[in-house]
Design a protein around this motif. Structure first.
Motif, PDB file in Angstrom:
ATOM      1  N   ARG A 105       1.042  -1.182   0.134  1.00  0.00           N
ATOM      2  CA  ARG A 105       0.118   0.228  -0.520  1.00  0.00           C
ATOM      3  C   ARG A 105       0.965   1.273   0.147  1.00  0.00           C
ATOM      4  N   ALA A 106       2.170   1.221   1.110  1.00  0.00           N
ATOM      5  CA  ALA A 106       2.742   2.227   0.827  1.00  0.00           C
ATOM      6  C   ALA A 106       3.534   2.697  -0.408  1.00  0.00           C
ATOM      7  N   VAL A 107       3.996   1.505  -1.619  1.00  0.00           N
ATOM      8  CA  VAL A 107       4.538   1.388  -2.816  1.00  0.00           C
ATOM      9  C   VAL A 107       3.097   2.568  -3.381  1.00  0.00           C
ATOM     10  N   VAL A 108       2.421   2.089  -3.550  1.00  0.00           N
ATOM     11  CA  VAL A 108       1.179   2.473  -3.913  1.00  0.00           C
ATOM     12  C   VAL A 108       0.443   3.807  -4.010  1.00  0.00           C
ATOM     13  N   ARG A 109       0.954   4.286  -2.815  1.00  0.00           N
ATOM     14  CA  ARG A 109       0.049   5.840  -1.920  1.00  0.00           C
ATOM     15  C   ARG A 109       1.744   6.480  -2.695  1.00  0.00           C
ATOM     16  N   ILE A 110       2.706   6.046  -2.912  1.00  0.00           N
ATOM     17  CA  ILE A 110       3.456   6.865  -2.163  1.00  0.00           C
ATOM     18  C   ILE A 110       4.041   7.579  -4.450  1.00  0.00           C
ATOM     19  N   GLY A 136       9.084   9.513   2.018  1.00  0.00           N
ATOM     20  CA  GLY A 136       8.537   8.721   2.381  1.00  0.00           C
ATOM     21  C   GLY A 136       9.349   7.741   2.887  1.00  0.00           C
ATOM     22  N   ALA A 137       9.299   7.649   4.376  1.00  0.00           N
ATOM     23  CA  ALA A 137      10.650   6.332   4.956  1.00  0.00           C
ATOM     24  C   ALA A 137      10.480   4.987   4.435  1.00  0.00           C
ATOM     25  N   TYR A 138       9.636   5.291   4.221  1.00  0.00           N
ATOM     26  CA  TYR A 138       9.625   3.397   3.421  1.00  0.00           C
ATOM     27  C   TYR A 138      10.464   2.891   1.710  1.00  0.00           C
ATOM     28  N   ILE A 166      12.183   0.825  -7.588  1.00  0.00           N
ATOM     29  CA  ILE A 166      13.123  -0.236  -6.163  1.00  0.00           C
ATOM     30  C   ILE A 166      12.457  -0.627  -5.320  1.00  0.00           C
ATOM     31  N   ILE A 167      11.469   0.073  -4.414  1.00  0.00           N
ATOM     32  CA  ILE A 167      11.537  -0.050  -3.865  1.00  0.00           C
ATOM     33  C   ILE A 167       9.518  -1.310  -4.171  1.00  0.00           C
ATOM     34  N   ALA A 168       9.302  -1.165  -4.923  1.00  0.00           N
ATOM     35  CA  ALA A 168       8.292  -2.086  -5.928  1.00  0.00           C
ATOM     36  C   ALA A 168       8.970  -4.052  -5.646  1.00  0.00           C
ATOM     37  N   ALA A 169      10.423  -3.563  -6.777  1.00  0.00           N
ATOM     38  CA  ALA A 169      11.419  -4.782  -6.839  1.00  0.00           C
ATOM     39  C   ALA A 169      11.517  -5.089  -5.145  1.00  0.00           C
ATOM     40  N   THR A 170      11.744  -4.168  -4.590  1.00  0.00           N
ATOM     41  CA  THR A 170      12.171  -5.054  -2.964  1.00  0.00           C
ATOM     42  C   THR A 170      11.154  -5.838  -2.255  1.00  0.00           C
ATOM     43  N   PHE A 171       9.317  -5.222  -2.060  1.00  0.00           N
ATOM     44  CA  PHE A 171       8.411  -5.476  -2.223  1.00  0.00           C
ATOM     45  C   PHE A 171       8.230  -7.558  -2.286  1.00  0.00           C
ATOM     46  N   ALA A 172       8.524  -7.167  -3.707  1.00  0.00           N
ATOM     47  CA  ALA A 172       8.976  -8.252  -4.430  1.00  0.00           C
ATOM     48  C   ALA A 172       9.799  -9.506  -3.987  1.00  0.00           C
ATOM     49  N   GLN A 173      10.750  -9.308  -3.868  1.00  0.00           N
ATOM     50  CA  GLN A 173      12.039 -10.065  -2.891  1.00  0.00           C
ATOM     51  C   GLN A 173      11.676 -10.059  -1.968  1.00  0.00           C
ATOM     52  N   LEU A 174      11.027  -9.557  -1.262  1.00  0.00           N
ATOM     53  CA  LEU A 174      10.504  -9.707   0.661  1.00  0.00           C
ATOM     54  C   LEU A 174       9.566 -10.921   0.266  1.00  0.00           C
ATOM     55  N   ALA A 201      -5.369  -2.091   4.431  1.00  0.00           N
ATOM     56  CA  ALA A 201      -5.041  -1.273   4.172  1.00  0.00           C
ATOM     57  C   ALA A 201      -5.764   0.220   3.392  1.00  0.00           C
ATOM     58  N   TRP A 202      -5.644  -0.505   1.670  1.00  0.00           N
ATOM     59  CA  TRP A 202      -6.019   0.174   1.384  1.00  0.00           C
ATOM     60  C   TRP A 202      -7.515   1.333   1.617  1.00  0.00           C
ATOM     61  N   ARG A 203      -8.570   0.314   2.196  1.00  0.00           N
ATOM     62  CA  ARG A 203      -9.802   1.418   3.001  1.00  0.00           C
ATOM     63  C   ARG A 203     -10.017   1.875   3.837  1.00  0.00           C
TER      64      ARG A 203
END
Length: 398
Positions: A137-142, A241-243, A340-348, A373-375
Motif C-alpha cells: 500500500r505504501a508503494v502505491v501511495r508514494i 517517505g520512510a518506506y 526500487i521499493i516495488a522490486a524490494t517488495f517482490a523480493q521480500l 490498509a487500502w480502504r
C-alpha cells in the motif's frame, strides 16, 4: 526564503524547555509522518504561533523534496528557529529519543527472547505477511504522489526491472534523474533510461550471473563502520517517505548475511507501532546485526542527514530546490525509488513465500490486510493490521 512581512517568531524558551517539548512530541508520535506533522502543526502553528502558516507550508514543501524523514527534519528546523543550531540539535534528539529507546528495548527482547522461539513462529510469520500488505500500500501511495506522467511511470518500471537484474542502485537513481532532466529530448531520455538494463544484459551475456531474486549475500562482518554506512545510505536516499529507505538498508544488511528477511520484516512491523519516524526500523536491524552499538551506529547514520540538512544548509536549500532543472532531476530520482521499493517488495514477498506451508491461506491473509490498509484510514490502522496478522498466524499454527 523568509517573507520580509512575516514577523512571527517562536516565544522565548530555555534549552531544557525546548528539549522537553520535542521529547513530548516524540513520545506521542504515533501514526506515521502525516499524523506527526499534524500534531506539530496544531501545537506550534495554530496554538503557540511559532511560525506563520504560509511559512510552515513552504518549509514542508522543501522538506518533502529532500531525502530524510520530513517530520524529524521539521522538528530540527523549528528547534533551530527557536534557539539556533543547538536548539535544532536538541529538538531533533528529543523527537527521536522515545522511539529509539523503545526500539532498543524491542531489539533486546527480540534477540534474547523472541527470535527462534518455536511457539512464536506462526505469530511472527503472520505479522510478516501483513507487513508486506502495508508495504504494498505504501508503494502505491508514494507512487501516486510522484508518478505524474508516462515518463515517470517508465522510470519506475525500468527501475523495478533493473533492480531485479541486480543493477547497482546508484546507477538506477542516476539514470532516472538524468532521463527526466532530459525529458525535452525524448530520444536521449529513453536512451539514458534504458542504459542500466542494457548494461546488465551485456554483463550477463559476457560474464554470466544468477540474476537477482534478492540481495546477493556476501557474509561480510558486521562492523560498526559498515552499519553506520548502511544507515547513512538509507538516510540520504529516503525520497518520498520512510518506506523508501527499506531497499538500501536491506541490501546492506540482509545482503551481507547479517539479518534474515523474516527478522527484517519484524523490524518494520515494530517500527509501525512505536511513536517514532518509521525509519527507526533501522535501529532494530542494527541491534539484530551488531547488538546495542550496532543499533546506535545504524541510527546515527540514518538520522545524520535529517540533522545536517536543516542545521547546516537550510538557509540555502529553498533557493537550490527552486531550480527547475534540479527539481526535475530529483523528481526522476524519486520515480526510480518507487520502482526500487516495488522490486524490494517482490523480493521480500518471495522470501516470505518460501517459508509458508500453505500459500493459499497466506495469500488470503495478505489480501485481507491489503484491503484494510487500502480502504481504512487512521493512526490505529497499521497496529490493528499487525495485531490481526499475529492473531491469524497464531490460529493457523495451532
Amino acid at each position: 526564503m523568509t517573507d520580509p512581512m512575516d514577523t512571527t517568531r517562536p516565544p522565548p524558551i530555555s534549552l531544557i524547555g525546548l528539549f522537553l517539548k520535542f521529547l513530548r512530541f516524540g513520545a506521542l508520535a504515533f501514526g506515521g509522518p502525516v499524523a506527526q506533522i499534524a500534531m506539530v502543526r496544531q501545537a506550534l502553528v495554530e496554538e503557540e504561533r511559532w511560525i506563520a502558516p504560509a511559512r510552515f507550508n513552504r518549509l514542508l514543501a522543501v522538506l518533502q523534496v529532500l531525502p530524510g524523514p520530513e517530520a524529524h527534519e521539521l522538528c530540527v528546523h523549528l528547534g533551530m528557529m527557536a534557539r539556533g543550531r543547538i536548539g535544532g540539535l536538541l529538538a531533533g534528539l528529543g523527537f527521536m529519543l522515545p522511539g529509539l529507546a523503545l526500539m532498543m528495548i524491542a531489539g533486546w527482547l527480540y534477540v534474547g527472547w523472541i527470535a527462534g522461539h518455536v511457539g512464536l513462529t506462526g505469530v511472527l510469520l503472520g505479522v510478516q505477511i501483513v507487513v508486506l500488505a502495508v508495504i504494498a500500500r505504501a508503494v502505491v501511495r508514494i507512487g501516486q504522489h510522484i508518478i505524474e506522467d508516462s515518463l515517470l511511470a517508465g522510470i519506475a518500471v525500468v527501475a523495478l526491472i533493473a533492480t531485479l537484474m541486480a543493477v547497482p542502485f546508484w546507477i538506477i537513481l542516476l539514470a532516472g534523474g538524468l532521463a527526466y532532466a532530459a525529458a525535452e529530448r525524448p530520444f536521449v531520455a529513453v536512451l539514458v533510461l534504458l542504459a542500466p538494463i542494457l548494461g546488465a544484459m551485456i554483463v550477463q551475456y559476457f560474464v554470466g550471473t544468477t540474476g537477482a531474486a534478492g540481495p546477493i549475500v556476501t557474509h561480510a562482518p558486521a562492523t560498526l563502520a559498515m552499519l553506520f554506512i548502511a544507515g547513512l545510505k538509507g538516510g540520504l536516499l529516503t525520497f518520498g517517505g520512510a518506506y523508501t529507505a527499506i531497499p538500501y538498508v536491506r541490501a546492506d544488511t540482509v545482503g551481507r548475511g547479517w539479518i534474515s528477511d523474516s527478522a527484517f520484516l519484524d523490524g518494520i512491523a515494530l517500527a509501525g507501532v512505536l511513536p517514532a519516524p518509521l525509519v527507526i526500523f533501522a535501529t532494530f536491524v542494527g541491534y539484530v546485526a551488531g547488538g546495542p552499538l550496532g543499533a546506535l551506529a545504524v541510527t546515527a547514520g540514518m538520522f545524520l542527514p535529517a540533522f545536517a540538512f536543516s542545521i547546516l544548509f537550510f538557509e540555502r536549500l529553498e533557493a537550490v530546490v527552486a531550480n527547475p532543472t534540479l527539481h526535475r532531476l530529483l523528481t526522476g530520482v524519486a520515480a526510480a525509488v518507487v520502482g526500487i521499493i516495488a522490486a524490494t517488495f517482490a523480493q521480500l514477498a518471495m522470501a516470505t513465500a518460501a517459508r509458508v506451508d500453505n500459500l493459499l491461506i497466506a495469500a488470503a491473509l495478505f489480501a485481507l490486510a491489503l484491503v484494510v490498509a487500502w480502504r481504512v484510514k487512521g493512526a490505529w490502522v497499521t497496529p490493528a493490521i499487525l495485531a490481526g496478522g499475529a492473531a491469524a498466524g497464531w490460529l493457523i499454527s495451532l
